[in-house]
Design a protein around this motif. Sequence first.
Motif, PDB file in Angstrom:
ATOM      1  N   GLY A  88       0.784  -1.224   0.000  1.00  0.00           N
ATOM      2  CA  GLY A  88       0.000   0.000   0.000  1.00  0.00           C
ATOM      3  C   GLY A  88       0.819   1.277   0.000  1.00  0.00           C
ATOM      4  O   GLY A  88       0.353   2.311  -0.498  1.00  0.00           O
ATOM      5  N   HIS A  89       2.031   1.238   0.549  1.00  0.00           N
ATOM      6  CA  HIS A  89       2.839   2.455   0.698  1.00  0.00           C
ATOM      7  C   HIS A  89       4.304   2.053   0.764  1.00  0.00           C
ATOM      8  O   HIS A  89       4.650   1.050   1.401  1.00  0.00           O
ATOM      9  N   TYR A  90       5.173   2.832   0.118  1.00  0.00           N
ATOM     10  CA  TYR A  90       6.602   2.510   0.041  1.00  0.00           C
ATOM     11  C   TYR A  90       7.399   3.678   0.600  1.00  0.00           C
ATOM     12  O   TYR A  90       7.323   4.799   0.096  1.00  0.00           O
ATOM     13  N   THR A  91       8.187   3.418   1.639  1.00  0.00           N
ATOM     14  CA  THR A  91       9.105   4.419   2.195  1.00  0.00           C
ATOM     15  C   THR A  91      10.535   4.021   1.878  1.00  0.00           C
ATOM     16  O   THR A  91      10.963   2.908   2.202  1.00  0.00           O
ATOM     17  N   TYR A  92      11.252   4.928   1.255  1.00  0.00           N
ATOM     18  CA  TYR A  92      12.675   4.697   1.006  1.00  0.00           C
ATOM     19  C   TYR A  92      13.476   5.578   1.945  1.00  0.00           C
ATOM     20  O   TYR A  92      13.291   6.800   1.992  1.00  0.00           O
ATOM     21  N   VAL A  93      14.371   4.959   2.726  1.00  0.00           N
ATOM     22  CA  VAL A  93      15.224   5.705   3.647  1.00  0.00           C
ATOM     23  C   VAL A  93      16.404   6.247   2.851  1.00  0.00           C
ATOM     24  O   VAL A  93      17.361   5.524   2.539  1.00  0.00           O
ATOM     25  N   SER A  94      16.330   7.510   2.519  1.00  0.00           N
ATOM     26  CA  SER A  94      17.322   8.164   1.684  1.00  0.00           C
ATOM     27  C   SER A  94      18.271   8.971   2.558  1.00  0.00           C
ATOM     28  O   SER A  94      18.497   8.648   3.723  1.00  0.00           O
ATOM     29  N   SER A  95      18.830  10.023   2.008  1.00  0.00           N
ATOM     30  CA  SER A  95      19.848  10.805   2.708  1.00  0.00           C
ATOM     31  C   SER A  95      19.812  12.254   2.250  1.00  0.00           C
ATOM     32  O   SER A  95      19.497  12.547   1.087  1.00  0.00           O
ATOM     33  N   ARG A  96      20.179  13.149   3.149  1.00  0.00           N
ATOM     34  CA  ARG A  96      20.321  14.551   2.774  1.00  0.00           C
ATOM     35  C   ARG A  96      21.531  14.764   1.850  1.00  0.00           C
ATOM     36  O   ARG A  96      21.704  15.846   1.308  1.00  0.00           O
ATOM     37  N   SER A  97      22.310  13.709   1.620  1.00  0.00           N
ATOM     38  CA  SER A  97      23.426  13.797   0.687  1.00  0.00           C
ATOM     39  C   SER A  97      22.973  13.941  -0.759  1.00  0.00           C
ATOM     40  O   SER A  97      23.804  14.197  -1.641  1.00  0.00           O
ATOM     41  N   VAL A  98      21.689  13.774  -1.037  1.00  0.00           N
ATOM     42  CA  VAL A  98      21.218  13.831  -2.424  1.00  0.00           C
ATOM     43  C   VAL A  98      21.250  15.241  -2.999  1.00  0.00           C
ATOM     44  O   VAL A  98      21.120  15.410  -4.219  1.00  0.00           O
ATOM     45  N   TYR A  99      21.451  16.267  -2.165  1.00  0.00           N
ATOM     46  CA  TYR A  99      21.390  17.632  -2.679  1.00  0.00           C
ATOM     47  C   TYR A  99      22.647  17.989  -3.462  1.00  0.00           C
ATOM     48  O   TYR A  99      23.773  17.670  -3.059  1.00  0.00           O
ATOM     49  N   ALA A 100      22.451  18.667  -4.574  1.00  0.00           N
ATOM     50  CA  ALA A 100      23.553  19.047  -5.453  1.00  0.00           C
ATOM     51  C   ALA A 100      24.193  20.351  -5.001  1.00  0.00           C
ATOM     52  O   ALA A 100      23.523  21.213  -4.421  1.00  0.00           O
ATOM     53  N   ASP A 101      25.484  20.477  -5.258  1.00  0.00           N
ATOM     54  CA  ASP A 101      26.207  21.734  -5.043  1.00  0.00           C
ATOM     55  C   ASP A 101      26.210  22.188  -3.589  1.00  0.00           C
ATOM     56  O   ASP A 101      26.505  23.351  -3.302  1.00  0.00           O
ATOM     57  N   PRO A 105      21.196  26.975   3.627  1.00  0.00           N
ATOM     58  CA  PRO A 105      20.765  25.654   4.106  1.00  0.00           C
ATOM     59  C   PRO A 105      19.965  24.923   3.032  1.00  0.00           C
ATOM     60  O   PRO A 105      19.251  25.547   2.257  1.00  0.00           O
ATOM     61  N   ALA A 106      20.095  23.606   2.992  1.00  0.00           N
ATOM     62  CA  ALA A 106      19.324  22.807   2.051  1.00  0.00           C
ATOM     63  C   ALA A 106      17.948  22.509   2.628  1.00  0.00           C
ATOM     64  O   ALA A 106      17.770  22.412   3.839  1.00  0.00           O
ATOM     65  N   ASP A 107      16.971  22.381   1.746  1.00  0.00           N
ATOM     66  CA  ASP A 107      15.671  21.858   2.136  1.00  0.00           C
ATOM     67  C   ASP A 107      15.139  21.009   0.990  1.00  0.00           C
ATOM     68  O   ASP A 107      15.836  20.779   0.003  1.00  0.00           O
ATOM     69  N   GLU A 108      13.923  20.530   1.127  1.00  0.00           N
ATOM     70  CA  GLU A 108      13.377  19.579   0.166  1.00  0.00           C
ATOM     71  C   GLU A 108      13.237  20.151  -1.249  1.00  0.00           C
ATOM     72  O   GLU A 108      13.068  19.394  -2.212  1.00  0.00           O
ATOM     73  N   ASN A 109      13.283  21.466  -1.391  1.00  0.00           N
ATOM     74  CA  ASN A 109      13.177  22.095  -2.709  1.00  0.00           C
ATOM     75  C   ASN A 109      14.528  22.345  -3.372  1.00  0.00           C
ATOM     76  O   ASN A 109      14.576  22.846  -4.493  1.00  0.00           O
ATOM     77  N   SER A 110      15.618  22.010  -2.695  1.00  0.00           N
ATOM     78  CA  SER A 110      16.952  22.245  -3.245  1.00  0.00           C
ATOM     79  C   SER A 110      17.237  21.274  -4.397  1.00  0.00           C
ATOM     80  O   SER A 110      16.721  20.146  -4.415  1.00  0.00           O
ATOM     81  N   PRO A 111      18.056  21.690  -5.361  1.00  0.00           N
ATOM     82  CA  PRO A 111      18.408  20.796  -6.486  1.00  0.00           C
ATOM     83  C   PRO A 111      19.120  19.536  -5.992  1.00  0.00           C
ATOM     84  O   PRO A 111      19.860  19.573  -4.997  1.00  0.00           O
ATOM     85  N   THR A 112      18.883  18.442  -6.691  1.00  0.00           N
ATOM     86  CA  THR A 112      19.503  17.172  -6.324  1.00  0.00           C
ATOM     87  C   THR A 112      20.546  16.766  -7.366  1.00  0.00           C
ATOM     88  O   THR A 112      20.582  17.287  -8.473  1.00  0.00           O
ATOM     89  N   VAL A 113      21.387  15.812  -6.981  1.00  0.00           N
ATOM     90  CA  VAL A 113      22.443  15.330  -7.873  1.00  0.00           C
ATOM     91  C   VAL A 113      21.840  14.548  -9.034  1.00  0.00           C
ATOM     92  O   VAL A 113      20.734  14.022  -8.947  1.00  0.00           O
ATOM     93  N   ASP A 114      22.587  14.472 -10.131  1.00  0.00           N
ATOM     94  CA  ASP A 114      22.190  13.615 -11.241  1.00  0.00           C
ATOM     95  C   ASP A 114      22.332  12.153 -10.824  1.00  0.00           C
ATOM     96  O   ASP A 114      23.212  11.811 -10.024  1.00  0.00           O
TER      97      ASP A 114
END
Length: 326
Positions: A88-101, A105-114
């Motif tokens: 019914g629902h999928y949670t992926y435990v990711s990381s704040r390391s996904v933000y590019a550059d 401060p980073a937040d959920e709207n910041s650009p992510t890495v390729d």
Amino acid sequence: MDLLVLGGTAFAGRAVVDEARTRGHRITVLNRGTTPPPAGVTALTGDRTRPDGLAALQHGTWDLVVDTWSGAPTAVRDTAKALSGRAGHYTYVSSRSVYADDPVPADENSPTVDASPDTDTYAAAKRGAELAADHHFNGPVLHARAGLILGPHENIGRLPWWLNRIARGGPTLAPGPRDLKLQYIDARDLATWILDAATAGRTGPYDLVSPPGHTTMGELLDTINTVTGGHADLHWTDPQTILDAGIEPWTDLPIWLTGHDYAVLHGGNVTKALSAGLKVRPVTETVADTWIWLRALGGTAPQRPDRPAPGLDPTREAAFLATLQP
């Protein structure tokens, strides 16, 4: 509810299982079988790097899935496909390391890495896994972008190293400044939020870490010293003096960082998660509970084979401290 945890025997995954048990969920875990599963779960064995790694999941349905994978995104892609229509629902435990550059401060709207399915760098692999879940799971997907995770069952070695070092006592290098603000999350608080959010059907990315300044370097090390018996003589030292000696932040002195790296890791914007119910326990509780767990293991914490054990060599530390004497 019926919960499937992909992983579930170590650190963050273990914390999810422990919290789910308190809620009375029926829990299934899938992993390689190299670590004994927690009590009270249905344990399935599968190596997700192998073509037949998901065979054990051919049958069954689950309300919630929590995936802690940190390798190539193809494993998440294949799992999301296999579970579509049966979860019914999928949670992926990711990381704040996904933000590019490294935005600050980073937040959920910041650009992510390729990212691509076969990427092998940590940040790109985490982002690739997010995309894989989004594209291949036919249902709601939540990305739990964790920051620095501490607490019982840690298998990275950061807080366990500080606990053992300070418990050993004597002159101890303490990286300054004392009032350096820190940002982290206890694995148990991460688990609580994940299960609450998944039950509520939340989707999309959430940065999950304490507010900046939840504790300081001084409070952390003083708390560790108190909890472990007060045997250490903490020598607070200017950051530049430490760097000039070739002692590395994060690897030689876990948790501690300087400059831009510090701003990125310990200065994240977590407004969204706090508004969605994230609660964080005091540092005294995280330290005390981790020390209890570590002592029960005889002082030797498990160490992930894909991560180097952190910590400053005692001989190097002693030699450095000797140079500070007047």
